[in-house]
Scaffold this active site. Structure first.
Site, PDB file in Angstrom:
ATOM      1  CG  ASP A  85      -0.382  -0.262   2.295  1.00 30.63           C
ATOM      2  OD1 ASP A  85       0.937  -0.628   2.889  1.00 30.63           O
ATOM      3  OD2 ASP A  85      -1.698  -0.719   3.401  1.00 30.63           O
ATOM      4  CD  GLU A 145      -3.546   4.461   7.335  1.00 24.03           C
ATOM      5  OE1 GLU A 145      -4.204   3.306   8.190  1.00 24.03           O
ATOM      6  OE2 GLU A 145      -2.897   3.528   7.737  1.00 24.03           O
TER       7      GLU A 145
HETATM    8 ZN    ZN Z   1      -1.066   0.649   7.181  1.00 22.25          ZN
END
Ligand code: ZN
Length: 417
Positions: A85, A145
């Site tokens: 990510d 997130e």
């Molecule tokens: Zn993370």
């Protein structure tokens, strides 16, 4: 273990590049689904590798496909997905690092390392293309997130990027809490699913001096906050834990005014679909019952956010074997308990067997006791683990492709007439 010395050594050779990339990303964290600078850095770092690269339509994702040579059109190999990510957090950095961000956003969860580690894996695997018995899909994902980038990437086709469905998936997440270089995970539910509970209590506003002439939603909201805690201990199976945290509570504008509504939002974390089903059924009843008892009404909504991250037990066993072969048994640890944090890699692992593994990155000068956790403004990650991160991802891909590949008739010793 001689077969696995190679990738560890190869990773050491590219470590300086990976550290430089990570520190560059660290200075310019971007938040959410649109990360143009981060995406550009990934594309630049992958340039020149034998990859088929595409970028997202609705988000700044990057998908790269590496086609191994040990497969043919008549005998296509399996496909392994590796995920990193890319996004930062709206945190003002206070880490003291010389390359700290000054933009008011921070790579406080180490996703800068995830990008650099995945780039490293792409470089290592590109160099080993000739020995790959299938395809590798590199998933560079924004928005972990929030609001979530894995699901949009799945909808845009990341799991079919190689032309055949992905057979196995792995991701590595760094943590500032564990010793540097320690790989940790567990079979089964490993990270919680997160859901949001939205409640609006409707009463009747009035003068603060005469509550009997109003219907006060504030005391009702307070009772609901406490009741949610006794609910979890009395109604939820203690062996299938649930965490409910009321993180938002809003009501009123002045001390002498009874407001007409009170609003709360809770994060509700679960480890099974059974408890999620139970909560979805029972929480509205609890909240509406308390509200009705005091003459209020309530709107209640349980909104699923990320599902439970479930590691395939066989894939975790396989990963343990691979990582132990590379780094020895002292560097691989199986947790007994899940983590109540959530991860949207869960959407991938809902569809594909695989596992998500933590990698300790606590710097040597940070004592284990009281070490800042991920998301802290003070957290620091030792980026010397990037070599291990890249090598581990690469070796997991190679070993899994080899394990899943259908042996060719020649390799299986079958002689066709
Ligand atoms: Zn993370």
């Amino acid at each position: 273990m001689c077969g696995t010395v190679g990738p560890v050594d190869d990773a050491a050779l590219i470590l300086d590049d990976l550290v430089a990339l990570r520190r560059r990303l660290h200075q310019h964290p971007e938040v959410g689904l649109h990360l143009p600078q981060t995406q550009a850095a990934v594309l630049e770092a992958l340039a020149g590798l034998p990859l088929e690269i595409s970028t997202g339509a609705g988000l700044s994702s990057v998908v790269a496909v590496l086609r191994g040579d040990l497969q043919g059109p008549d005998l296509p190999g399996p496909t392994v997905l590796l995920r990193g990510d890319m996004d930062g957090l709206p945190v003002v950095e206070d880490s003291g690092e010389p390359f700290a961000s000054t933009t008011g956003t921070m790579h406080a969860c180490g996703h800068d390392l995830h990008v650099a580690g995945l780039v490293g894996a792409a470089r290592l695997l590109s160099a080993r293309k000739a020995e790959l018995a299938g395809n590798v899909v590199f998933m560079f994902q924004p928005g972990e997130e929030g609001p979530g980038g894995a699901l949009p990437m799945i909808e845009e086709g990341v799991l079919e990027a190689a032309g055949t469905p992905v057979d196995a998936a792995f991701g590595i997440h760094v943590t500032g809490l564990y010793d540097k270089g320690l790989f940790v995970s567990k079979p089964g539910p490993a990270w919680a699913g997160v859901n949001l509970l939205h409640v609006t209590v409707h009463g009747k506003g009035g003068h603060g001096s005469s509550p009997w002439m109003s219907v006060d939603p504030v005391t009702v909201a307070a009772e609901i906050v406490m009741a949610l805690q006794s609910y979890t201990t009395r109604r939820i199976n203690v062996f299938d834990p649930v965490v409910i945290t009321v993180g938002e509570l809003h009501a009123g504008t002045a001390s002498n005014v009874i407001p007409s509504t009170a609003r709360l939002t809770a994060s509700v974390r679960t480890l099974s679909s059974a408890s999620l089903k139970q909560l979805t059924l029972e929480l509205p009843r609890l909240v509406q019952g308390i509200s009705a008892a005091h003459g209020c009404t309530a709107d209640v909504d349980v909104e699923p956010e990320y599902p439970v991250t479930v590691n395939d037990a066989g894939m975790w066993d396989h990963a343990k074997t691979v990582l132990t072969g590379m780094y020895g048994p002292d560097r691989v640890h199986e947790r007994s308990e899940p983590i109540m944090g959530a991860e949207d890699f869960s959407y991938v692992l809902e569809r594909v067997p695989g596992c998500f593994i933590q990698l300790g990155a606590r710097p040597d000068d940070v004592p284990a006791e009281g070490a800042p956790s991920n998301h802290s403004a003070k957290v620091r990650f030792d980026d010397s683990v990037l070599g291990e991160q890249a090598a581990a991802l690469a070796e997991l891909a190679v070993a899994t492709l080899t394990k899943l590949a259908v042996p060719s008739p020649q390799a299986a010793g079958v002689v066709r007439e």
